[in-house]
Design an enzyme around this catalytic site. Sequence first.
Site, PDB file in Angstrom:
ATOM      1  N   GLU B 150       0.836  -1.198   0.000  1.00  0.00           N
ATOM      2  CA  GLU B 150       0.000   0.000   0.000  1.00  0.00           C
ATOM      3  C   GLU B 150       0.879   1.260   0.000  1.00  0.00           C
ATOM      4  OE1 GLU B 150      -2.854  -0.519  -0.682  1.00  0.00           O
ATOM      5  OE2 GLU B 150      -4.233   0.969   0.126  1.00  0.00           O
ATOM      6  N   THR B 203      -6.984   9.856  -5.025  1.00  0.00           N
ATOM      7  CA  THR B 203      -6.901   9.795  -3.567  1.00  0.00           C
ATOM      8  C   THR B 203      -6.166  11.007  -3.011  1.00  0.00           C
ATOM      9  OG1 THR B 203      -6.834   7.400  -3.713  1.00  0.00           O
ATOM     10  CG2 THR B 203      -6.161   8.357  -1.637  1.00  0.00           C
TER      11      THR B 203
END
Lengths: 332, 332
Positions: B150, B203
């Site tokens: 991630e 994001t």
Amino acid sequence: MPIDQNKLKEKNIDFSKILDKVRVFAPATVANMICGFDILGFAVDEPGDEVKMYRVAEPGVRIRSIQGDDGRLPMDADRNTVSACVKMLLDDLGILQDIGVEIELIKHMPIGSGLGSSSASTVAGLFAINTLLGNPLTKEELMPYCVEGERLACGHGHADNVAPALMGGVTLVRGGEELDIVKLPAPKELYAGIVFPQVDVPTRDARQLIKEKVLLKDAVTQWGNIAGVVAGLFTEDYELLGRSMHDIIIEPSRAILIPEFYAMKEIALSSGALSFGISGSGPSVVAVTKGREVAESVTRKIQEHLSTNGIDSYRYVSAVNVEGPKVLPFND
Amino acid sequence: MPIDQNKLKEKNIDFSKILDKVRVFAPATVANMICGFDILGFAVDEPGDEVKMYRVAEPGVRIRSIQGDDGRLPMDADRNTVSACVKMLLDDLGILQDIGVEIELIKHMPIGSGLGSSSASTVAGLFAINTLLGNPLTKEELMPYCVEGERLACGHGHADNVAPALMGGVTLVRGGEELDIVKLPAPKELYAGIVFPQVDVPTRDARQLIKEKVLLKDAVTQWGNIAGVVAGLFTEDYELLGRSMHDIIIEPSRAILIPEFYAMKEIALSSGALSFGISGSGPSVVAVTKGREVAESVTRKIQEHLSTNGIDSYRYVSAVNVEGPKVLPFND
């Protein structure tokens, strides 16, 4: 959970079944449960306050006596929180003119301790009148009157002390306008070791120290901790409770009002407590432990430390009280 | 939960038992679970990503093909998150020089959807290599590699998507430095109706909109809601989940990036959804419902509404996926 007077007026009180007298104990409470500012709280077995309530012929609500308050609480039934709440409830039931009640309030804990002193008294009074009347109201229905009592006593209607005092166990108070109280489980081995140092910290001052804005990243850490506490209560995961029960937002502001706070914290955590923090707005502090023994030893060590620093203190050790208020027998 | 390379080096991989190939599905995830910004998340049955992994003679890790990414993901094994994580794990196991692995990545969900697209791929890849090797690592041991993936994909090592993608169900990620993941129960009738509008919300932009400071009183409301969600999951109290699953802190900032957000919310809540909000950083939105039917009807209505406003969308309905990644049979 607003007060619905119409619903209460429909409750039929059977006057032939009203008791002559009742004696009720309501528990002290540890608001915030260290990391859950304004939302979490739990009740303890001791200390707590006591109300003796007597049915008398002359209608109206009166305070007969108050013990243990050092003369600080009003005897005037409209100004005393306990009697004022009882009057409000009787009025909403439509029977204030029809019944006479006299109250003896026995305070077993000091005012301004951070242990929900006013809440315990209010809850004891309301539980007593409800018991006297034959329990016409459920605890849920009594709750708004307890909150109203808190508003009278402290100037704001927070339920974080009255909720655990009335419901027992651990409670979550969520929501703003609508009162939403959720009862959470209390693991059997969860103990509270409370020390109340003899210093004065008015709730008002403790509130004023708190910052209006917080860093989002701190809020995220805090709500992760709160979620961890709630999960730990359900799964009886004491380690998770210990890891989660930390307050990074309120404690840094309030701890400065409590002498020796960080020394006491160090003693508690190095002696096996799962967590340590301020009870409510202080100055009482609480060590949360697994089992009674650790709570006993931690509170003893803290008391010794305070004593060597010239500070007297009270000490209480208790499992989470899951019952809430209870009827006691009369000794006389 | 730091990566302990020494511990991994002690794991003995039995090369005679390594599989020839494996096919793995890992689920999409709804990070935040509406009110639990950066701490809560849950996995869904669909969509999800797929990895086919083959053992080959030539040592090293290579990407053989990527489908469904519109050519946006790198084929270079050091830059592709999936292969980079697999390499890291093999390196920590001390066998990177001894084994050859080729990867086919099949993306069933779009990148930048707010559904944990990169997490699903990373988790699928790591679960695949672990399965291929005969499961030397537990899911807990795999987790730090997923978080590292991630970090490679998004620039920050948040676990709120990889945790539910790997563990399945609802997960709580608490704590800052030390990764602390708590699995929460998922009530059986809890469904997610997801709509992914075809608009682009990076994001990064979604994060930049969030304010650094929040009002303490809003934080208190939010952590009361989060505590209510955790309690509701344990008690299967759908009404409590509905009352609690509201985000007053992040949603107001991020909703402006999502066209028709408040119209969709109105449709969802007036059609019986328990709650409605943004999935992760959006633009996907999620209606949380009791039962499949409401989720079906809500997502259909939202899709129709978007369509009349000229916005195409995907629609997914699923119970909470409690399993996490799973091995699929090969069809060929």
